[in-house]
Motif scaffolding. Sequence first.
Motif, PDB file in Angstrom:
ATOM      1  N   UNK A   1      -4.794   0.649  -2.022  1.00 61.04           N
ATOM      2  CA  UNK A   1      -3.538   0.387  -1.312  1.00 61.04           C
ATOM      3  C   UNK A   1      -2.982  -0.988  -1.665  1.00 61.04           C
TER       4      UNK A   1
ATOM      5  N   UNK B   1      -8.730   0.939   0.602  1.00 62.95           N
ATOM      6  CA  UNK B   1      -7.874  -0.218   0.884  1.00 62.95           C
ATOM      7  C   UNK B   1      -7.553  -0.997  -0.383  1.00 62.95           C
TER       8      UNK B   1
ATOM      9  N   UNK C   1      -4.961   0.450  12.746  1.00 61.80           N
ATOM     10  CA  UNK C   1      -3.979   0.950  11.784  1.00 61.80           C
ATOM     11  C   UNK C   1      -3.593   2.379  12.120  1.00 61.80           C
TER      12      UNK C   1
ATOM     13  N   UNK D   1       1.152  -2.697   8.116  1.00 61.43           N
ATOM     14  CA  UNK D   1       0.061  -1.958   7.487  1.00 61.43           C
ATOM     15  C   UNK D   1       0.353  -1.763   6.005  1.00 61.43           C
ATOM     16  N   UNK D   2      -0.696  -1.656   5.202  1.00 62.28           N
ATOM     17  CA  UNK D   2      -0.532  -1.469   3.764  1.00 62.28           C
ATOM     18  C   UNK D   2      -0.536  -0.004   3.371  1.00 62.28           C
ATOM     19  N   UNK D   3      -0.835   0.847   4.333  1.00 61.05           N
ATOM     20  CA  UNK D   3      -1.022   2.237   3.964  1.00 61.05           C
ATOM     21  C   UNK D   3      -0.896   3.102   5.208  1.00 61.05           C
TER      22      UNK D   3
END
Lengths: 103, 649
Positions: free
Chosen positions: A56, A53, B85, B75-77
């Motif tokens: 990311x 994370x 997620x 979401x970041x990814x």
Amino acid sequence: MNSGDRHVDTEPGRTAAGPGPDGAHRALADLPPGARGRVVTVTDDGSSRTARRLRDLGFTPGTVVEVVRRAPLRDPVVFRVKDYDLCLRRAQAACVRVVEVRP
Amino acid sequence: MTTSCHGVAGEGEVTAGQPRFALVGSPNAGKTSVFNGLTGLNAKTGNYPGVTVARFVGVCRTGGDSCLIEDLPGTYSLEPISPDERITVDVLDGRVAGVARPDALLVVADATTLRRSLPFVAQVLARSLPTCLVVTFTDELARRQGTLDVDALGEALGVPVLAVVGHRGRGVARLRDRLAEWGSWPTPVLAPPTDPDEVDAWAESVLEFAGYRAPERHRITQRVDAVLLHPLWGTLVFFAVMMLFFQTVFTLAAPLQGAVETVFGRLSELVSAHVGNRWLSGLLGDALVGGVGAVLVFVPQIMLLFLLLALLEGVGYMSRAAFLMDRVMARVGLEGRAFVALLSSFACAIPGIMATRTLPSARDRLATMMAAPLITCSARLPVYVLLIGLLVDPSYHVGPFGAQGLVMFGLYVLGAVSAMLAAWAFKKLGDHRGGLLPFHMELPPYRLPSPRSVLVMMWSSARAFLRKCTTVIAATSVLLWLLLNLPLHSAAELRAAGVDTTDRTAVSAYEVDHSYAAGLGRLAAPVFSPLGFDWRVNVGVLSAQSARETFVATLGQVSAAQDPENPARALRTMTYPDGPHAGERVFTAPTIAALLVYFAYALQCMATVAVLRRETGTWKWPAIAFTYLTGLAWVMAYLARTLTVWLGG
């Protein structure tokens, strides 16, 4: 980690800071507000999810991170990374290993 | 739901069903305003199967046609680290039961943080679905001396790129046109790398090609944050903002409430003056105008609170408040954003529960949802005002403070402390399979929100409250009125019971005492008599089960007071009609204390139950919340009564 040595080399002033790669690295959480660090590596805190994370969110090797400020009770901390402000708890920020960059 | 044609439709033309687009992007990229811009305000909310993640689908008109837009969780990814997620990824891959794979994707990225977002865009492009990149906040980028050539970015990525300033509505029309021709969107010749070691270099080369210059730091944000996040000044401002919040509840809204009260008073007079039929007049005047009016009085206050919350959110203060409170919330195992959800719950638990959507962890979301109904919402206020008025003499002071105000303050503290403890307990007991998620939160620059976006945010919260007034509360009032007025008693029956039929008050007292409602209230006696409630209070508590505010209107009807809006006078002197305590006063200090505490804990709100059901996707959580809160309410009320009796000697 070898990438660590590479970054230490790019900071000539810092090579004397420690004998091994780990000697030159500091945890991002330990930098005071106003300081900047270049990310060397992101380590796990027991689960690989934290490291993933953090990557990311922009904490990729080579990225320069600035410690913006701490919350009144010292935790969490605001960082500036990849042109935006992000807050992390110190426990997570400890996973990001950096070499300090002089402005 | 139409089953998608999985891209087999002819080039540029949709032959079967509506095309489905999915909106993906990071949480602060402006996804929601793009979604609102495309679909208007008619989004249907639902739930993804198996997880407590809200699902939003809206219809977007594109020329003569229409398409479906699904707003996927931010979401970041696309490498999920939590079950929530995972939903985004599973929808993109068509792995969610009942949710067809989207035909095409819209990736939303904030122009001011492109350097961070491009690796995510690369992951989305690797999905090989027709994709269009929507770049938001380009106006802000330009204001902060950044540059971006949108067309060159499209060229570098090999997909259509559009700039949309969502909250100003700029670029939405062009995006609509683009959606119509999704079948002919270009696709990247060479897929971007997704390997973490290569993607940064790729992103830099793309940005260079697109003439990207990152924005300067937002100077206003830096200066404001230096104060608002300062250890001393920031804390002071935080408490000042909280003060303003509660001042809104108690002072600012008062004159507006008075105005609504007057309107409903007039309306009630009109009804009794012009409707001759006793039944119709009672149903209209007492049940509808009186019952619903008693609640609508709180609309100005609720609206002001929602306006304040929307402003704080729109400006960007909420994430600062979350930042300041994170350490405190960490003590009960939650994070700063849970504080924002609980703060909203002071207005109403419904927006509070909806605000838990911003929490990335399902466990945190559930713990916060279970705690939110304990926060003193504005529906408890009329009940507290009435009961405290019965309990404490207004002239009584403790030092400089009025005793009534102190009791009210104590109830707010009781609610807040109980909520924190409940959150802690639910976090402890919760499902540990997901593990802990790392905490992270963006602090977006301060922005002047457009009046429209603030009003939209306020309205979407207020709508739920108004719907509650017009449906649940109206129905309860009417039902209660019927229960109180039925069965009918003939004049002969009344005379036989020794009632003077010429005395309206005596007749009405007899009728109420022999109504179905009285039977119901007496039926509940074994449960509530340990708390000191008589059947009339029982009816009040039972009717308040649908919405707390109903209690005030019910006691008005039940006590057959002259003025149903102000039953305090009649209540003060109300005595037990029968039973072991016959002739004794009902509203003694121990009973009022028990009632106050009962209302502080019990989940007496159908709308909250419904929202819990909607947000969690199952009946399990509303059932748990209802059981634990009602049980806790009874036990705590019993303790309060015992303690008051003991203190009173």
